[in-house]
Design a protein around this motif. Structure first.
Motif, PDB file in Angstrom:
ATOM      1  N   GLY A 162       0.917  -1.465   0.229  1.00  0.00           N
ATOM      2  CA  GLY A 162      -0.136   0.052   0.077  1.00  0.00           C
ATOM      3  C   GLY A 162       0.527   1.232  -0.104  1.00  0.00           C
ATOM      4  N   ARG A 163       1.650   1.402   1.060  1.00  0.00           N
ATOM      5  CA  ARG A 163       3.082   2.762   0.597  1.00  0.00           C
ATOM      6  C   ARG A 163       3.715   2.950  -0.133  1.00  0.00           C
ATOM      7  N   MET A 164       3.498   1.327  -1.072  1.00  0.00           N
ATOM      8  CA  MET A 164       4.795   0.984  -2.366  1.00  0.00           C
ATOM      9  C   MET A 164       3.405   2.229  -3.417  1.00  0.00           C
ATOM     10  N   LYS A 165       2.545   1.575  -3.250  1.00  0.00           N
ATOM     11  CA  LYS A 165       1.612   2.205  -4.906  1.00  0.00           C
ATOM     12  C   LYS A 165       1.440   3.900  -4.160  1.00  0.00           C
ATOM     13  N   THR A 166       1.572   4.450  -3.117  1.00  0.00           N
ATOM     14  CA  THR A 166       0.966   5.524  -2.649  1.00  0.00           C
ATOM     15  C   THR A 166       2.134   6.154  -3.203  1.00  0.00           C
ATOM     16  N   LEU A 167       3.563   6.002  -3.013  1.00  0.00           N
ATOM     17  CA  LEU A 167       4.842   6.443  -3.503  1.00  0.00           C
ATOM     18  C   LEU A 167       4.896   6.747  -4.871  1.00  0.00           C
ATOM     19  N   TYR A 168       4.584   5.458  -5.387  1.00  0.00           N
ATOM     20  CA  TYR A 168       4.959   5.644  -6.665  1.00  0.00           C
ATOM     21  C   TYR A 168       3.619   6.960  -7.766  1.00  0.00           C
ATOM     22  N   ARG A 169       3.061   7.297  -6.410  1.00  0.00           N
ATOM     23  CA  ARG A 169       2.129   8.425  -7.350  1.00  0.00           C
ATOM     24  C   ARG A 169       2.575   9.772  -6.740  1.00  0.00           C
ATOM     25  N   GLU A 170       3.048   9.525  -5.674  1.00  0.00           N
ATOM     26  CA  GLU A 170       4.396  10.501  -5.403  1.00  0.00           C
ATOM     27  C   GLU A 170       5.396  10.847  -6.355  1.00  0.00           C
ATOM     28  N   GLY A 171       5.774   9.901  -6.773  1.00  0.00           N
ATOM     29  CA  GLY A 171       7.042  10.115  -8.054  1.00  0.00           C
ATOM     30  C   GLY A 171       6.408  10.519  -9.550  1.00  0.00           C
ATOM     31  N   LEU A 172       5.085  10.338  -9.921  1.00  0.00           N
ATOM     32  CA  LEU A 172       4.181  10.749 -10.565  1.00  0.00           C
ATOM     33  C   LEU A 172       4.404  12.343 -10.141  1.00  0.00           C
ATOM     34  N   LYS A 173       3.526  12.866  -9.455  1.00  0.00           N
ATOM     35  CA  LYS A 173       3.426  13.692  -9.197  1.00  0.00           C
ATOM     36  C   LYS A 173       4.119  14.848  -9.538  1.00  0.00           C
ATOM     37  N   ASN A 174       5.454  14.044  -8.870  1.00  0.00           N
ATOM     38  CA  ASN A 174       6.886  14.975  -9.017  1.00  0.00           C
ATOM     39  C   ASN A 174       7.574  15.472  -9.671  1.00  0.00           C
ATOM     40  N   ARG A 175       6.853  13.703 -10.633  1.00  0.00           N
ATOM     41  CA  ARG A 175       7.770  13.994 -12.232  1.00  0.00           C
ATOM     42  C   ARG A 175       6.762  14.640 -13.451  1.00  0.00           C
ATOM     43  N   TYR A 176       5.749  14.800 -13.286  1.00  0.00           N
ATOM     44  CA  TYR A 176       4.748  15.183 -13.808  1.00  0.00           C
ATOM     45  C   TYR A 176       3.473  16.272 -13.729  1.00  0.00           C
ATOM     46  N   GLY A 177       3.747  16.334 -12.123  1.00  0.00           N
ATOM     47  CA  GLY A 177       2.833  17.490 -11.949  1.00  0.00           C
ATOM     48  C   GLY A 177       1.129  16.203 -11.779  1.00  0.00           C
ATOM     49  N   SER A 178       0.863  17.017 -10.877  1.00  0.00           N
ATOM     50  CA  SER A 178      -1.066  16.277 -10.425  1.00  0.00           C
ATOM     51  C   SER A 178      -2.074  16.671 -10.858  1.00  0.00           C
ATOM     52  N   MET A 179      -2.387  17.589 -12.079  1.00  0.00           N
ATOM     53  CA  MET A 179      -3.003  18.345 -12.934  1.00  0.00           C
ATOM     54  C   MET A 179      -3.171  16.729 -14.156  1.00  0.00           C
ATOM     55  N   MET A 180      -2.252  16.408 -14.666  1.00  0.00           N
ATOM     56  CA  MET A 180      -2.417  15.556 -15.449  1.00  0.00           C
ATOM     57  C   MET A 180      -2.308  14.134 -15.135  1.00  0.00           C
ATOM     58  N   GLN A 181      -2.451  14.117 -14.013  1.00  0.00           N
ATOM     59  CA  GLN A 181      -2.945  12.697 -13.713  1.00  0.00           C
ATOM     60  C   GLN A 181      -4.305  12.708 -13.319  1.00  0.00           C
ATOM     61  N   ALA A 182      -4.636  13.640 -13.164  1.00  0.00           N
ATOM     62  CA  ALA A 182      -6.607  14.171 -12.416  1.00  0.00           C
ATOM     63  C   ALA A 182      -7.540  13.326 -14.232  1.00  0.00           C
ATOM     64  N   ILE A 183      -7.079  13.257 -15.055  1.00  0.00           N
ATOM     65  CA  ILE A 183      -7.084  13.068 -16.036  1.00  0.00           C
ATOM     66  C   ILE A 183      -8.698  11.543 -16.302  1.00  0.00           C
ATOM     67  N   ALA A 184      -9.619  10.913 -16.906  1.00  0.00           N
ATOM     68  CA  ALA A 184      -9.777  10.404 -16.533  1.00  0.00           C
ATOM     69  C   ALA A 184      -9.545   9.217 -17.918  1.00  0.00           C
ATOM     70  N   GLY A 185      -9.763   8.075 -18.160  1.00  0.00           N
ATOM     71  CA  GLY A 185      -9.988   7.468 -19.236  1.00  0.00           C
ATOM     72  C   GLY A 185     -11.105   6.143 -19.302  1.00  0.00           C
ATOM     73  N   VAL A 186     -11.262   5.573 -20.142  1.00  0.00           N
ATOM     74  CA  VAL A 186     -11.745   4.163 -20.181  1.00  0.00           C
ATOM     75  C   VAL A 186     -11.000   3.388 -20.804  1.00  0.00           C
TER      76      VAL A 186
END
Length: 525
Positions: A128-152
């Motif tokens: 569980g901690r790994m999953k959250t830290l991975y997402r923190e990495g995405l935030k710091n690499r690309y910004g959170s806004m890009m990760q708020a996009i949804a898809g199917v």
């Protein structure tokens, strides 16, 4: 080996010995949706507790943020059942969300600042901690806004009977799984060549709230309407373009799809190759980590591709380890925008079209796809993303400029033949009418999803957020009023309760520190 062309395969599969092999296609859908306040702003509340634990619930979880829900249907041979399952999962989750709504579009709602996007929390277990830290990495690499996009995401697998028929028809003597993997890779190459058609038909993100740019400049020729909506007059799917999920470091990766080994080697190289771009961000070996590691990809899932070869993994396996062990089991289509005109984010016509289109991609000849040709495919996609509904738009096919309409007509002529065979195999008349209907969209771009969205916004000088909020309210009301179709509330309550028990078991099973867990994970990756 005897190589048959598309027409030859269709003719052979139409014989009594092979016709039934086309039955039994299996599908699953993963639909993402932001939770929003009644005002249309992103919700900052935790994942709804009543919906279950995000780490261990197999059907209701989160993606990047606490507010980005993900609904995952079981595998089914019935598209109607899949949509009913998706609707039930949304209905149940909405019942635990108070006055919050599900945002019915891919591009996010009004977001005042990136810090409003709260990282998904999966508990205190190591995984569980790994999953959250991975997402923190995405935030710091690309910004959170890009990760708020949804898809199917649309997952599909073809029945063993079809593989056996095709292998027999082609006199292929390889082990069956080797043949299956090679066939799926052929499908992937053809899909990438003609992915632009999916964006043209089903792209549903031609507009966005100007808050998404957060003051950044864009070179795209946006027009403005309402209080703060930006749109491309002929655009289709901004989610798939340069404003969407991109990774500049990935441009140096040459992941190709001409053999399974080639694909695996390319992807594994990326998770082992250190990136100068991310070297300044503390990784798990630091006291206050902000990413998992400093490589081009933290883990394989960070690699963006509109289609992925997949195999269900065993505990502890990475995606490529699963592929190395057992070959390709199914493919995952990641190129679909959320359809705002469907309360489930995807409708039956889209599923039936994808059945036909992916069968066509499988059955037609699929020569190797060079890196240069892959770049051309990407350029065609970008052209359609930005200008797809412009009647003058040109694409590149075999080194020559070709109008979208002419190329689209050629594809639909072949799709019609595939649909006719699939209807004959099913003893039904469901595929051909859908292909005929969507065929008309090639020369009538106003009928496409993006065309309908822009027409609605421009005619009423309406913000995209206003349209989305109206739809979100309507869908919540409708789903509250409708009965469950495949699940029931007692079953879903039991699944939710079990997910919390399962998460406790995951925590209890941890026997090493978080750092030791990650060291072991990356030593095996």
């Amino acid at each position: 080996m005897n190589k048959l062309n598309l027409q030859g395969k269709l003719k052979a599969l139409a014989t009594p010995a092979h016709l039934n092999s086309l039955r039994g296609i299996k599908r699953g859908i993963e639909r993402e949706a932001l939770r929003i306040k009644p005002s249309g702003e992103i919700a900052k509340t935790p994942h709804p507790k009543g919906a279950g634990h995000a780490l261990t619930h197999g059907a209701i979880t989160t993606d990047f943020s606490e507010s980005l829900l993900e609904f995952i249907t079981p595998v089914s041979e019935s598209p109607e059942e899949t949509l009913a399952q998706l609707k039930d999962l949304q209905k149940y989750t909405l019942s635990h969300m108070g006055d919050e709504l599900l945002w019915p579009m891919s591009m996010p709602c009004y977001i005042k600042q990136e810090d409003d996007i709260v990282l998904a929390q999966f508990g205190q277990s190591n995984i569980g901690r790994m999953k959250t830290l991975y997402r923190e990495g995405l935030k710091n690499r690309y910004g959170s806004m890009m990760q708020a996009i949804a898809g199917v995401h649309f997952n599909i697998s073809f029945p063993d009977s079809l593989w056996q028929s095709l292998q027999q028809l082609e006199h292929d003597t390889r082990p069956l799984q080797d043949f299956v993997s090679a066939q799926y890779l052929g499908l992937i190459r053809n899909f990438k060549r003609e992915l632009w058609l999916i964006s043209y038909l089903f792209g549903a993100s031609p507009a966005l709230c100007n808050s998404f740019l957060q003051g950044k400049n864009s070179q795209l020729p946006f027009k403005e309407l309402g209080q703060g909506t930006l749109y491309l007059e002929h655009g289709t799917a901004l989610r798939l373009g340069d404003l969407g999920y991109t990774n500049s470091a990935q441009s140096s990766l040459r992941v190709t799809y001409n053999s399974l080994d080639e694909y695996i080697i390319g992807l594994q190289k990326a998770i082992r190759c250190r990136s100068d771009l991310y070297d300044h961000i503390p990784d798990y070996q630091h006291e206050a980590p902000k990413q998992l590691n400093k490589n081009i990809l933290q883990i394989e899932n960070e690699f963006y591709s509109p289609i992925r070869p997949k195999r269900n993994g065993r505990s502890g396996e990475t995606p490529t380890q699963a592929l190395s062990r057992g070959g390709i089991e199914y493919v995952e289509i990641r190129a679909l925008d959320v359809n705002p005109f469907s309360e489930t984010g995807i409708d039956l016509d889209q599923i039936l079209f994808l059945d036909v289109f992916l069968s066509y991609c499988l059955l037609k000849d699929s020569p190797e796809l060079s890196w240069d040709e892959q770049q051309t495919c990407d350029a065609n996609l970008q052209q359609v993303i930005n200008e797809g509904r412009n009647p003058q738009v040109k694409l590149q096919q075999n080194g020559e400029a070709r109008s979208l309409q002419h190329w689209g007509e050629d594809i639909f002529a072949q799709l019609s033949a595939v649909a006719a065979l699939m209807d004959e195999a099913q003893g039904s008349q469901r595929y051909a009418p859908v292909i005929a209907k969507l065929h008309t969209w090639v020369t009538q771009p106003e009928l496409t999803l993006s065309g309908r969205i822009i027409a609605s916004l421009v005619e009423q000088d309406q913000d995209s957020g206003e349209l989305a909020l109206l739809l979100a309210e309507r869908y919540k009301h409708n789903q509250a009023a409708d009965d469950y179709q495949t699940f029931d509330s007692e079953k879903l309550d039991a699944m939710s309760a079990q997910s919390f028990l399962d998460e406790k078991d995951v925590v209890a099973a941890d026997s090493v520190s978080f750092n030791a867990f990650l060291r072991d994970y990356f030593s095996r990756a």
